[in-house]
Design an enzyme around this catalytic site. Structure first.
Site, PDB file in Angstrom:
ATOM      1  N   ASP A 117      -2.796   3.373 -11.468  1.00 49.95           N
ATOM      2  CA  ASP A 117      -2.473   2.111 -11.966  1.00 49.95           C
ATOM      3  C   ASP A 117      -2.684   1.319 -10.560  1.00 49.95           C
ATOM      4  O   ASP A 117      -2.739   1.610  -9.416  1.00 49.95           O
ATOM      5  CB  ASP A 117      -1.097   1.984 -12.232  1.00 49.95           C
ATOM      6  CG  ASP A 117       0.070   2.249 -11.441  1.00 49.95           C
ATOM      7  OD1 ASP A 117      -0.145   3.392 -10.748  1.00 49.95           O
ATOM      8  OD2 ASP A 117       0.924   1.731 -11.197  1.00 49.95           O
ATOM      9  N   GLU A 118      -2.948   0.023 -10.937  1.00 43.18           N
ATOM     10  CA  GLU A 118      -2.812  -1.158  -9.982  1.00 43.18           C
ATOM     11  C   GLU A 118      -3.902  -0.707  -8.826  1.00 43.18           C
ATOM     12  O   GLU A 118      -3.323  -1.094  -7.774  1.00 43.18           O
ATOM     13  CB  GLU A 118      -1.645  -1.578  -9.691  1.00 43.18           C
ATOM     14  CG  GLU A 118      -0.757  -2.252 -10.683  1.00 43.18           C
ATOM     15  CD  GLU A 118       0.643  -2.537 -10.293  1.00 43.18           C
ATOM     16  OE1 GLU A 118       1.199  -2.012  -9.131  1.00 43.18           O
ATOM     17  OE2 GLU A 118       1.211  -3.520 -10.998  1.00 43.18           O
TER      18      GLU A 118
END
Length: 506
Positions: free
Chosen positions: A168-169
């Site tokens: 993620d991210e």
């Protein structure tokens, strides 16, 4: 096989059958997330925690070790000072098994890679040299490093059937010159670069550990077109975990579920019981988290039929926003929120009966306060859940902070004790004495709390966590109070003199 061995085998098979049934009965798993990159509990705390969350309907754990894992060999430098031992992890599995909780390890493999990239030994693998957040997917040493991480984790998770690979991210993807050259030479985008890395890693894991179901966070795929997701083959090797922590309105692309449903067979989602409403939050706004789960129930009722298999929900409990952030709500402080959220999921509603039942089971004489602000608020003392003293201590601390802020913003402080007035030694002792008295009371209360709170924290956490929490929140306030009180004494001793003016230079 002896009779006792046969009996034990039958018991084990029954447990595994019961656990797997939760995954296929339409309701899915209810995983509780343990974020160990901040304030990791001592292992014996789980002996109290696991039976409690199981009693409220949890079916598994998502464990994000980061530097609490006992890496060895060339990865030993990744360990925190108080990292769990292999025996600790074996004990954790045993406790989970006794409580019919599956275990899913989470190993970050791309973004949020600070716990690896903060070390000088791994600095060259950063996507951006000054930022420790993201791994460079085109660096020749990146893939061997990540596969070593996964191999060591899975050595201590041999029976687990799932692995979460994070991803993620990945905010800085495609920023380094090597990645830009790769994208330019192959005429690809950052989306392609992301998919290439995840696919390479997932295929390696599936080849070596074919029994594993792989899970990943979904956010980096939310804007990738359907055709690209399909042509990449990503749906054949991983399942997405769609996360959303807002209370009532989920901000997803309108075609998200239909697009993912076309690509992926299985669906996971993620909510939050703490650690999702502010990086400096210290008391979870429980009503927000209840609403988050109610909205997920509505959202799933509308969309989960678009997938062949609904796998379940993970109730995240972030301990800090990234490896460098301050601690947010401590795990024991979030227990009432977690139990209420589990109740919402199991009953698919939140009624006064639900509220009363959970409150009584946790030992509250009144309903759990689901709206912790504004402060100060009355604090109950008689609860009986794992870590309740820490819950009480943080509630008390927040009340004292509120009192200090009220004094700092009072008419007396702003009208008779401003920075300018103190700089000129031009204050009225009558007013200063009235300011000093409540400040001394807060200082005394906070000093007394500190003496009790440290032992309460040490029952659950290691010394470094206690030092961090006290050093981040209690001691700075004690220092401020002492400084202001000392200035009060100084001004009282001056005794209301004539102000000395200083000519302003033009």
């Amino acid at each position: 096989m002896s009779l006792s061995s046969l009996l034990q085998s039958c018991i084990q098979q029954t447990k595994e059958t019961l656990i797997s049934m939760v995954d296929i009965d339409g309701h899915g798993h209810r995983l509780v997330h343990l974020d160990l990159k901040g304030a990791p509990p001592r292992v014996n705390y789980y002996e109290q925690l696991f039976p409690l969350i199981r009693s409220f309907g949890a079916t598994g754990l998502l464990i994000e070790y980061e530097d609490m894992f006992p890496y060895h060999g060339k990865l030993k430098h990744l360990q925190a000072l108080n990292a769990y031992t292999p025996d600790d992890i074996a004990k954790l599995h045993s406790m989970a098994e006794v409580n019919n909780l599956i275990v899913i390890p989470l190993v970050q493999t791309f973004g949020h890679f600070e716990y690896v990239l903060k070390h000088d030994e791994n600095r060259a693998l950063r996507e951006v040299e000054h930022y420790p957040n993201a791994l460079c997917p085109t660096h020749p040493d990146a893939f061997p490093l990540v596969t070593k991480l996964i191999t060591q984790v899975l050595e201590l998770h041999p029976k687990d059937k799932h692995l979460h690979i994070g991803a993620d991210e990945v905010w800085h993807i495609g920023r380094c010159l090597r990645c830009q050259d790769e994208m330019e030479s192959h005429k690809i985008t950052t989306n392609d670069l992301f998919l290439m890395w995840v696919l390479r890693l997932a295929k390696w894991i599936k080849a070596k550990y074919p029994h594993l179901t792989l899970i990943m966070w979904d956010d980096m795929m939310r804007q990738i077109p359907l055709e690209k997701l399909l042509s990449s083959g990503i749906g054949e090797v991983v399942e997405p975990m769609i996360w959303q922590y807002h209370a009532k309105k989920f901000e997803f692309p309108p075609d998200l579920f239909s697009r993912y449903g076309t690509v992926f067979d299985g669906l996971w989602v993620a909510s939050a019981f703490k650690g999702a409403t502010g990086s400096t939050q210290f008391l979870p706004p429980i009503q927000h988290h209840i609403n988050n789960h109610l909205t997920w129930i509505t959202t799933l009722a509308e969309h989960k039929h678009q997938f062949k298999k609904y796998r379940g929900i993970c109730i995240t409990g972030w301990q800090r926003y990234d490896h460098y952030a301050v601690l947010c709500e401590l795990l024991p402080v979030g227990i009432p929120s977690l139990c209420l959220c589990l109740r919402v999921l199991t009953h698919e509603s939140f009624t006064e009966t639900d509220h009363d039942s959970v409150s009584q089971q946790l030992g509250f004489s009144h309903r759990i306060n689901v709206i912790p602000f504004p402060r100060p608020q009355v604090i109950e003392q008689g609860m009986q859940f794992p870590g309740y003293r820490v819950y009480i201590g943080v509630q008390m601390w927040s009340n004292f902070v509120c009192k200090y802020q009220a004094i700092s913003n009072s008419e007396g402080m702003l009208g008779w004790f401003s920075d300018y007035q103190r700089s000129k030694n031009f204050t009225n002792p009558v007013q200063v004495e009235s300011i000093m008295k409540p400040l001394q009371e807060v200082l005394q209360n906070l000093t007394e709390l500190r003496s009790h709170f440290i032992p309460w924290l040490l029952e659950i956490f290691y010394e470094d966590t206690v030092e961090e929490w006290v050093g981040s929140f209690i001691d700075p306030l004690l220092e401020k109070l002492s400084q202001v009180i000392e200035e009060c004494r100084k001004q009282i001793n001056i005794g209301g003199r004539v102000k000395n003016y200083k000519k302003i230079e033009s």
